[in-house]
Design an enzyme around this catalytic site. Structure first.
Site, short mmCIF file in Angstrom:
data_model
loop_
_atom_site.label_atom_id
_atom_site.label_comp_id
_atom_site.label_asym_id
_atom_site.label_seq_id
_atom_site.Cartn_x
_atom_site.Cartn_y
_atom_site.Cartn_z
N CYS A 245 16.79 56.85 38.61
CA CYS A 245 17.35 55.90 39.59
C CYS A 245 16.83 54.51 39.22
CB CYS A 245 16.95 56.27 41.01
SG CYS A 245 17.33 57.98 41.49
N ALA A 246 17.29 53.99 38.08
CA ALA A 246 16.67 52.81 37.46
C ALA A 246 16.89 51.54 38.25
CB ALA A 246 17.19 52.64 36.04
N GLY A 247 18.02 51.42 38.96
CA GLY A 247 18.27 50.22 39.74
C GLY A 247 18.24 48.96 38.89
N GLY A 249 15.82 47.94 37.13
CA GLY A 249 15.11 48.15 35.88
C GLY A 249 13.65 47.77 35.85
N GLY A 250 13.03 47.49 36.99
CA GLY A 250 11.63 47.07 36.98
C GLY A 250 10.70 48.13 36.41
N LYS A 251 10.81 49.35 36.89
CA LYS A 251 9.94 50.42 36.39
C LYS A 251 10.38 50.86 35.00
CE LYS A 251 8.77 52.08 41.03
NZ LYS A 251 9.66 51.15 41.77
N ASP A 269 21.68 55.21 36.61
CA ASP A 269 21.91 54.79 37.99
C ASP A 269 23.38 55.00 38.30
OD1 ASP A 269 20.03 53.09 40.04
OD2 ASP A 269 22.15 52.77 40.45
N ASP A 316 12.80 57.48 41.13
CA ASP A 316 12.46 56.46 42.12
C ASP A 316 13.56 56.51 43.18
OD1 ASP A 316 11.40 54.33 43.46
OD2 ASP A 316 12.03 52.82 42.01
N CYS A 369 9.45 53.88 47.84
CA CYS A 369 8.75 52.72 48.43
C CYS A 369 8.74 52.89 49.95
CB CYS A 369 9.39 51.40 48.00
SG CYS A 369 11.16 51.29 48.30
#
Length: 460
Positions: A245-247, A249-251, A269, A316, A369
């Site tokens: 679930c990269a969204g 891309g922060g992680k 994603d 995530d 989160c």
């Protein structure tokens, strides 16, 4: 802009936030992008005031109702903020709402009565309910109390504060000292974070978009807690990794950098547009081991075709976001996505599907989160009951393997809270799939396992 003109901008901005089904930060960005004539100092002042009002939504609303006003409109919230938080007297407020050029319109009779009712009071009041005082919405009270126990008030009060600005260094281009030196050239001062070995905490909230250290990919904006989740993945150079679930891309960035640009990271994603936007971040960081891959759903056929192929799989998961309320105060009151009742089965389904990708001996990292037990420990416990080929890898063991010092959390899971760690609220569980030899010793016939009937998490 005059002080009165700034106030009118705040009213306009709050109105747009109320009327637009998008997060407040996105609405603010669009608002200022469409008004280039507003200078940087005025933008900062308007945004800070708007966020201050959003952080006091319940308390201001309580006072507005107590003052006999019909509803907490943007104008009423601004009036209440000026009187209760900034302690302006009624005369000053009347001057600012003058109806002059660029100033707010004159007060109505009802607004005048509200000003008279609130003048000389402060934001706090002994009759204010605890949930109002700590800005806890009705839907979250029960699960938050159940999750936080006797720390409910202290954690909720910490969530009222503005979040710090954290950066993660890109170890391919810098270390913490060289990044600090590069930032200082732009008069941006930072210090090393307490928990993350890659983190820096910036003093104040300086704009970073035009700073060389940011444009050249030496640093990325990422909360320290989010950095710790990436560290819990513990990827090794040369491995095959999926960020399910990269969204934005922060992680993904953090994981790929930890792998020293070696191996392969597949960023998945269901929102292809987010992956496209993340591609610019990947390029700026100098990372070429990331492969974006849009999914049609968590059950995309790609998952089945690649089952048992990856060393690490990070999930995530979409969640309530309760751990990010410091930076997204409007999220407490505006449901812009699925509610908790819809999120819980979705998280379980995503976790079940992503588990198929993990090779024997590999690891599945489930993260949110959120600070809610139902989205965190309860999801992991339910997963383990139906996927007996996975076991928990205690966070202390992961930190010891990575030589990352003392783990930031006790117990088997990584559980971060604002009051304990001064990070956003995060949860992560590291789940290791038993090696095939271990499964055979346990009498598990892998080829005959039914994931629904027997819950072994291996597709038929």
């Amino acid at each position: 802009m005059t002080p009165a003109a700034r106030l009118q901008a705040v009213i306009d901005l709050l109105t747009e936030i109320d009327e637009t089904p998008r997060p407040a930060d996105a609405v603010m960005s669009a608002y200022f992008r469409n008004r280039r004539y507003i200078g940087s100092k005025d933008r900062t002042a308007v945004a800070q005031t708007a966020y201050a009002i959003l952080r006091r939504h319940a308390r201001l609303g309580w006072w507005i109702e107590r003052g006999g006003y019909e509803r907490p409109t943007p104008r009423a919230r601004v009036l209440a903020f000026l009187l209760l938080e900034e302690r302006r007297n009624a005369g000053v407020v009347l001057e600012m709402f003058s109806g002059g050029k660029f100033a707010p319109a004159r007060l109505t009779d009802g607004e005048l009565e509200l000003v008279q009712a609130l003048e000389s009071h402060t934001l706090d009041h002994p009759e204010m309910p605890e949930t109002v005082r700590v800005e806890c919405p009705d839907w979250a009270e029960r699960p938050m109390r159940a999750s936080l126990g006797d720390r409910f008030a202290v954690e909720m009060e910490k969530l009222l504060e503005a979040a710090p600005l954290d950066l993660r260094i890109n170890p391919l281009k810098a270390n913490r000292q060289s990044a600090i030196k590069a930032l200082s050239k732009a008069q941006i001062f930072a210090e090393e974070t307490q928990w993350s070995p890659l983190g820096l905490r910036v003093k104040g909230r300086p704009p970073l978009g035009g700073v060389d250290a940011f444009k050249d990919g030496l640093v990325e904006i990422q909360d320290e807690g989010s950095q710790l989740v990436a560290l819990a993945v513990a990827p090794k150079p040369g491995q095959q990794v999926v960020d399910f679930c990269a969204g934005a891309g922060g992680k993904t960035l953090a994981v790929a950098a930890l792998m020293k640009n070696k191996g392969r990271v597949v960023a998945c994603d269901v929102l292809a547009g987010r992956l496209k936007r993340a591609a610019e971040r990947f390029r700026r960081a100098g990372l070429h081991n990331i492969e974006p891959h849009p999914l049609t759903s968590e059950r995309d056929p790609w998952v089945k075709r690649h089952k048992r192929k990856f060393d690490r799989v990070l999930v995530d998961a979409p969640c309530s976001g309760t751990g990010t309320w410091r930076r997204n105060p409007d999220a407490r009151w505006r449901q812009l996505g699925p509610g908790l009742e819809q999120l819980l089965p979705l998280q379980a389904n995503i976790l079940d599907s992503a588990a198929r990708l993990v090779k024997p001996g590999g690891r599945l990292v489930y993260a949110t989160c959120s600070m809610l037990h139902d989205e965190n420990e309860a999801q992991v416990e339910a997963f383990l009951q139906t996927h007996t080929d996975f076991i928990v890898k205690p966070v202390a063991d992961v930190w010891a393997e990575e030589e990352a010092g003392a783990p930031p959390a006790e117990g088997p899971y990584l559980r971060l809270t604002p009051a304990r760690h001064d990070t956003d609220g995060f949860f992560a569980a590291v789940l290791e799939r038993r090696a095939e030899e271990s499964l055979s010793e346990a009498g598990v016939e892998q080829d005959e396992v039914d994931p629904v009937e027997l819950g072994k998490a291996i597709d038929a």
